[in-house]
Scaffold this motif. Structure first.
Motif, PDB file in Angstrom:
ATOM      1  N   ILE A  36       8.696   2.238   1.233  1.00  0.00           N
ATOM      2  CA  ILE A  36       7.449   3.272   0.886  1.00  0.00           C
ATOM      3  C   ILE A  36       7.266   4.189   2.433  1.00  0.00           C
ATOM      4  O   ILE A  36       7.300   5.548   2.348  1.00  0.00           O
ATOM      5  N   CYS A  37       7.179   3.678   3.526  1.00  0.00           N
ATOM      6  CA  CYS A  37       6.904   4.204   4.768  1.00  0.00           C
ATOM      7  C   CYS A  37       8.082   5.193   5.044  1.00  0.00           C
ATOM      8  O   CYS A  37       8.137   6.294   5.827  1.00  0.00           O
ATOM      9  N   VAL A  38       9.508   4.489   5.205  1.00  0.00           N
ATOM     10  CA  VAL A  38      10.388   5.286   5.381  1.00  0.00           C
ATOM     11  C   VAL A  38      10.662   6.545   4.482  1.00  0.00           C
ATOM     12  O   VAL A  38      11.076   7.708   5.157  1.00  0.00           O
ATOM     13  N   VAL A  39      10.565   6.384   3.328  1.00  0.00           N
ATOM     14  CA  VAL A  39      10.582   7.535   2.460  1.00  0.00           C
ATOM     15  C   VAL A  39       9.469   8.624   2.713  1.00  0.00           C
ATOM     16  O   VAL A  39       9.734  10.049   3.117  1.00  0.00           O
ATOM     17  N   ILE A  40       8.238   8.072   2.995  1.00  0.00           N
ATOM     18  CA  ILE A  40       7.382   9.375   3.647  1.00  0.00           C
ATOM     19  C   ILE A  40       7.727   9.890   4.823  1.00  0.00           C
ATOM     20  O   ILE A  40       7.523  11.187   5.054  1.00  0.00           O
ATOM     21  N   LEU A  41       7.923   9.140   5.892  1.00  0.00           N
ATOM     22  CA  LEU A  41       8.218   9.497   7.058  1.00  0.00           C
ATOM     23  C   LEU A  41       9.435  10.391   7.320  1.00  0.00           C
ATOM     24  O   LEU A  41       9.706  11.334   7.906  1.00  0.00           O
ATOM     25  N   TYR A  42      10.339  10.235   6.098  1.00  0.00           N
ATOM     26  CA  TYR A  42      11.682  10.798   6.089  1.00  0.00           C
ATOM     27  C   TYR A  42      11.120  12.547   6.008  1.00  0.00           C
ATOM     28  O   TYR A  42      11.913  13.490   6.681  1.00  0.00           O
ATOM     29  N   PHE A  43      10.202  12.812   5.063  1.00  0.00           N
ATOM     30  CA  PHE A  43       9.982  14.016   4.984  1.00  0.00           C
ATOM     31  C   PHE A  43       8.736  14.708   5.824  1.00  0.00           C
ATOM     32  O   PHE A  43       8.385  15.769   5.540  1.00  0.00           O
ATOM     33  N   LEU A  44       8.118  13.891   6.483  1.00  0.00           N
ATOM     34  CA  LEU A  44       7.179  14.356   7.446  1.00  0.00           C
ATOM     35  C   LEU A  44       7.764  14.956   8.604  1.00  0.00           C
ATOM     36  O   LEU A  44       8.761  14.500   9.042  1.00  0.00           O
ATOM     37  N   PRO A  45       7.229  16.348   8.892  1.00  0.00           N
ATOM     38  CA  PRO A  45       7.632  17.058  10.104  1.00  0.00           C
ATOM     39  C   PRO A  45       7.306  16.545  11.434  1.00  0.00           C
ATOM     40  O   PRO A  45       6.385  16.835  12.223  1.00  0.00           O
ATOM     41  N   VAL A  46       7.562  15.290  11.500  1.00  0.00           N
ATOM     42  CA  VAL A  46       7.363  14.617  12.925  1.00  0.00           C
ATOM     43  C   VAL A  46       7.520  15.096  14.184  1.00  0.00           C
ATOM     44  O   VAL A  46       6.704  15.160  15.290  1.00  0.00           O
ATOM     45  N   GLU A  47       8.589  16.001  14.380  1.00  0.00           N
ATOM     46  CA  GLU A  47       9.005  16.665  15.395  1.00  0.00           C
ATOM     47  C   GLU A  47       7.865  17.785  15.912  1.00  0.00           C
ATOM     48  O   GLU A  47       7.689  17.862  17.093  1.00  0.00           O
ATOM     49  N   LYS A  87      13.064   8.622  14.215  1.00  0.00           N
ATOM     50  CA  LYS A  87      11.822   8.345  13.710  1.00  0.00           C
ATOM     51  C   LYS A  87      12.025   7.065  12.471  1.00  0.00           C
ATOM     52  O   LYS A  87      10.850   6.340  12.409  1.00  0.00           O
ATOM     53  N   LEU A  88      12.793   7.049  11.796  1.00  0.00           N
ATOM     54  CA  LEU A  88      12.994   6.159  10.790  1.00  0.00           C
ATOM     55  C   LEU A  88      13.279   4.982  11.363  1.00  0.00           C
ATOM     56  O   LEU A  88      12.864   4.007  10.866  1.00  0.00           O
ATOM     57  N   LEU A  89      14.255   4.925  12.399  1.00  0.00           N
ATOM     58  CA  LEU A  89      14.591   3.494  13.142  1.00  0.00           C
ATOM     59  C   LEU A  89      13.270   3.036  13.744  1.00  0.00           C
ATOM     60  O   LEU A  89      12.795   1.838  13.731  1.00  0.00           O
ATOM     61  N   ALA A  90      12.417   4.032  14.234  1.00  0.00           N
ATOM     62  CA  ALA A  90      11.158   3.546  15.041  1.00  0.00           C
ATOM     63  C   ALA A  90      10.239   2.928  14.081  1.00  0.00           C
ATOM     64  O   ALA A  90       9.885   1.954  14.258  1.00  0.00           O
ATOM     65  N   THR A 141       0.766  -1.161   0.201  1.00  0.00           N
ATOM     66  CA  THR A 141       0.184   0.011  -0.259  1.00  0.00           C
ATOM     67  C   THR A 141       0.694   1.247   0.061  1.00  0.00           C
ATOM     68  O   THR A 141       2.150   1.052   0.222  1.00  0.00           O
ATOM     69  N   PRO A 142       0.355   2.367  -0.303  1.00  0.00           N
ATOM     70  CA  PRO A 142       1.134   3.485  -0.246  1.00  0.00           C
ATOM     71  C   PRO A 142       1.337   4.230   1.184  1.00  0.00           C
ATOM     72  O   PRO A 142       0.841   5.306   1.307  1.00  0.00           O
ATOM     73  N   GLY A 143       1.956   3.500   1.848  1.00  0.00           N
ATOM     74  CA  GLY A 143       2.195   4.033   3.389  1.00  0.00           C
ATOM     75  C   GLY A 143       0.730   3.776   4.491  1.00  0.00           C
ATOM     76  O   GLY A 143       1.048   4.642   5.037  1.00  0.00           O
TER      77      GLY A 143
END
Length: 219
Positions: A197-208, A146-149, A75-77
Motif C-alpha cells: 500500500i505504501c509503495v503504491v501511494i509513494l510511487y505517485f507522490l511528488p516526493v522530489e 524513495k521506494l527503496l527507502a 491501514t491505508p498508508g
C-alpha cells in the motif's frame, strides 16, 4: 489493559537471555536517537511539519482496513507521513518523528504483555520508519530511490515485530506450528500488505517536489 510478565531476577539472567540482550541493544538505539535529536535545529516550520506528519499518520492509523485479534492492523498508508519526513529531513528528524509516533500509538492503541514486548512493538518498531532518512541524499535507483527507502524502513519495523512475535506471542501459534514460522507468517503478511500500500501511494507522490520545497523554505 497491560499485562506485565516477570522480569529477570539477577544480572546473570539478563546477559544469558538473548531477548534481554537484544532489549538492551534496543534501548541503546533509542538513546542514540535521543542524542541525535539534541543536534536538530528546531524552528517553527520543522515543528509544524513534524506535527502535521504525526497528525496525518494518526488519522490514517485509525482507518484500519483489517485488525488482527492479537494486535496489529493494516491501514491505508499510515506509515507514509513518517517515511516522508525522513526522506525530506534526513535520519535524525525521521527517527525522532518515528519515536514520537510510537508514543502516540502506545497511548491510542496499546497491546502490552511485557515491558520488552512494548519496547519492540512500539518505540523500536516505529522509530525504525525513520531509517528512510538515510536515503535523503541518495540516488541509488534515481527517482525510485524513495521506494527503496520505503521498503527498507518498513522492513526495519517488520524485524522488530517479528522478534516480539517469536518471544511473546508463540501461544497464538496453531498446534505443531513453529513460533518462528508463525511470527514470520503473521508479521510478514501484515507488514507486506502495508508495504504494498505504501509503495503504491509513494510511487505517485511528488516526493522530489516536497524535498525541493522544504529545502527552499529553509533559507
Amino acid at each position: 489493559m497491560s499485562k506485565f510478565g516477570s522480569l529477570p531476577k539477577n544480572i546473570v539472567d539478563i546477559f544469558t537471555n538473548p531477548t534481554y540482550v537484544i532489549a538492551i541493544l534496543g534501548c541503546a538505539v533509542l538513546i542514540g536517537v535521543f542524542v541525535a535529536s539534541k543536534k536538530i535545529k528546531f524552528d517553527a516550520k520543522l515543528i509544524a511539519r513534524i506535527a502535521l506528519a504525526l497528525a496525518l499518520a494518526t488519522i490514517l492509523q485509525a482507518l484500519k482496513l483489517y485488525h488482527f485479534p492479537q494486535g496489529g492492523s493494516i491501514t491505508p498508508g499510515s506509515m507514509i507521513p513518517i517515511i516522508l519526513i525522513g526522506l525530506i529531513y534526513g535520519p535524525s528528524v525521521g527517527l525522532l518523528t518515528g519515536f514520537l509516533y510510537s508514543l502516540i500509538n502506545l497511548l491510542t492503541d496499546p497491546y502490552v504483555v511485557h515491558p520488552i514486548q512494548l519496547l519492540f512493538d512500539y518505540p523500536l518498531a516505529f522509530t525504525a520508519l525513520g531509517i528512510s532518512g538515510f536515503f535523503k541524499n541518495s540516488n541509488i535507483l534515481g527517482r525510485n530511490t524513495k521506494l527503496l527507502a520505503c521498503i527498507v524502513a518498513i522492513f526495519g519495523r517488520f524485524i522488530c515485530h517479528f522478534i516480539s512475535g517469536v518471544a511473546f506471542f508463540g501461544s497464538y501459534a496453531p498446534a505443531g506450528t513453529s513460533v518462528w514460522i508463525y511470527s514470520l507468517t503473521v508479521n510478514g503478511l501484515l507488514m507486506g500488505a502495508e508495504a504494498v500500500i505504501c509503495v503504491v501511494i509513494l510511487y505517485f507522490l511528488p516526493v522530489e517536489r516536497f524535498i525541493k520545497q522544504a529545502s527552499l523554505s529553509s533559507y
